[in-house]
Design a protein around this motif. Sequence first.
Motif, PDB file in Angstrom:
ATOM      1  N   ILE A 140       0.847  -1.202   0.000  1.00 23.85           N
ATOM      2  CA  ILE A 140       0.000   0.000   0.000  1.00 23.85           C
ATOM      3  C   ILE A 140       0.882   1.253   0.000  1.00 23.85           C
ATOM      4  CG2 ILE A 140      -1.728   1.294   1.327  1.00 23.85           C
ATOM      5  CD1 ILE A 140      -2.707  -1.567   2.298  1.00 23.85           C
ATOM      6  N   LEU A 165      -5.742   6.141  -1.515  1.00 20.54           N
ATOM      7  CA  LEU A 165      -4.646   5.321  -0.993  1.00 20.54           C
ATOM      8  C   LEU A 165      -4.141   5.849   0.339  1.00 20.54           C
ATOM      9  CD1 LEU A 165      -2.684   4.519  -4.274  1.00 20.54           C
ATOM     10  CD2 LEU A 165      -4.134   2.996  -2.962  1.00 20.54           C
ATOM     11  N   LEU A 191      -2.108  -1.445  -9.736  1.00 21.46           N
ATOM     12  CA  LEU A 191      -2.750  -1.666  -8.434  1.00 21.46           C
ATOM     13  C   LEU A 191      -3.319  -3.093  -8.358  1.00 21.46           C
ATOM     14  CD1 LEU A 191      -3.189  -0.097  -5.871  1.00 21.46           C
ATOM     15  CD2 LEU A 191      -5.291   0.866  -6.820  1.00 21.46           C
ATOM     16  N   LEU A 224      -9.143  -0.767  -2.056  1.00 23.30           N
ATOM     17  CA  LEU A 224      -8.083  -0.886  -3.065  1.00 23.30           C
ATOM     18  C   LEU A 224      -8.645  -1.465  -4.358  1.00 23.30           C
ATOM     19  CD1 LEU A 224      -5.113  -2.409  -1.023  1.00 23.30           C
ATOM     20  CD2 LEU A 224      -5.237  -0.098  -1.977  1.00 23.30           C
TER      21      LEU A 224
END
Length: 476
Positions: free
Chosen positions: A159, A327, A250, A302
């Motif tokens: 992350i 994020l 991602l 996410l």
Amino acid sequence: MGYLLSCNVESAVSICDPHNWNNPRRSRSKPSPKLRIFTYDELAAATNGFSAGNFLGKGSHGRVYKAVLDGGKLLAAVKRTTIATGGSDHHNKCSSVNQVDNEIEILSRFRHRWMVNIIGYCVDHRRKTKLLVVEYMPNGTLHDHLHSLDHHPSWNRRIKNALQIAIAVHALHSAETPVIHRDIKSSNILIDGDGNARLADFGLALIGNAGDEHLKSTPPAGTLGYLDPSYLAPADLTAKSDVFSFGILLLEIISGRDAIDLNFSPPCIVDWAVPLIRRGEFAAICDSRIRNRPQSAVIRRLAVMAARCVRSTVEKRPDMSEVVECLNSVRKISKASPVWNRLRRRSEERSENVLVVEEKEEIHVRIVRGGSKKQSKVSSVNDVYERIVMEPPVFSPPLRRRNFVMRSRSVGAMGKSKVGPDPNDDVGGESKVFTTIRILVEREIPVKTTAAAMRLSKSKSVGIVRSHKTASRKRD
Ligand SMILES: Nc1ncnc2c1ncn2[C@@H]1O[C@H](COP(=O)(O)OP(=O)(O)OP(=O)(O)O)[C@@H](O)[C@H]1O
């Protein structure tokens, strides 16, 4: 050929200040540090004569060596390309030098803590070589880390790295003269000595405002698997193409699988992940190799953000400021104390069925008591309705095998070359561009599934950036 982008060091006036990434006015006031101009002999000595021992890797446009400068005080990476002299590979050499010129041009204007910044360069006409000197990153690429067979980055690390790259891309997009990177992918993200992710490889990047002639005349380029399927002609280019590539990145960070991975069905990460996200099966896209799964809220946010970034409708994709915000808040949740997280998880587990409605950064949670799965309305990510799945995570889809680390090919096309979107992407309509991909088929692995294991060879960026001069000459 006219592929020229001369680096005017004196024109290096603007700088992205990492501490003020969201405040372009303040960041503009900083002076850019001077680029160092090296001699060939200096760099040859620093790289031990460009020895095999100092060799770091090979890209599509040259070899990269580790350099020890200033009596050991400064470590650098030197990218070496050859200046074309004509002949059969003239076009390739032009393309390589042109990409180095482009990198020098862009990196001399921008510095950012989450970018691999330029230190200087060297042009040696006698040896027909151009060398780009950038900060040395000792810990390989994010691709290496995500797809390594032994060490897998933790969720917190993933992350954090995703946020760092989002901040860097946002800084590029929001600069006074914006930059579109065009080649965001895990192998272009290098890891520094402190485990931070740094955006690298600006060979295909384009600087300028929408409507600038050189933007309108530069053919599409990028990397197969990460390339925005809506970016088919020069005029289609917007910052949202970077958003698409970031969305792929991602998904790769969440799942640990490659953008195109023939060990999965479907091989294209978007086709594989988005239907699972739409069905609320967030756990199914999580990298099963990491033991400590983060809270559902983290994975959900996410996954939904990634799915929004890869929307086929360009206008519906978020911009990078929204991605950074998301994020940032995900990172705060994931960094919260274990006690707080345990409480949160317990409260999540208590509710049998939860409908989450996410609107931008606000999340409203509606608890549906006694609701069955059938009753839970699950619609597309666009409608931003999701169901949190409270069942045990469904890890490892049946086709998943990690016998090979596969790598999507970097294909960029500029100048004469042409490039097309991932063949697995449903682009619709007639594609104006094409690409080729080398696939090695291997059948050696005894696995339960019947599909043959296939491996893609290492990705290479290909392309030539046409200079302003070229564009204007064409018009003339
Ligand atoms: N600043 C750096 N510090 C340490 N290693 C580096 C650095 N830059 C590049 N490398 C190494 O050199 C390799 C080649 O880098 P390069 O940017 O030329 O190509 P690439 O991005 O891997 O491929 P492509 O050019 O096809 O996109 C990288 O994979 C990386 O291992």
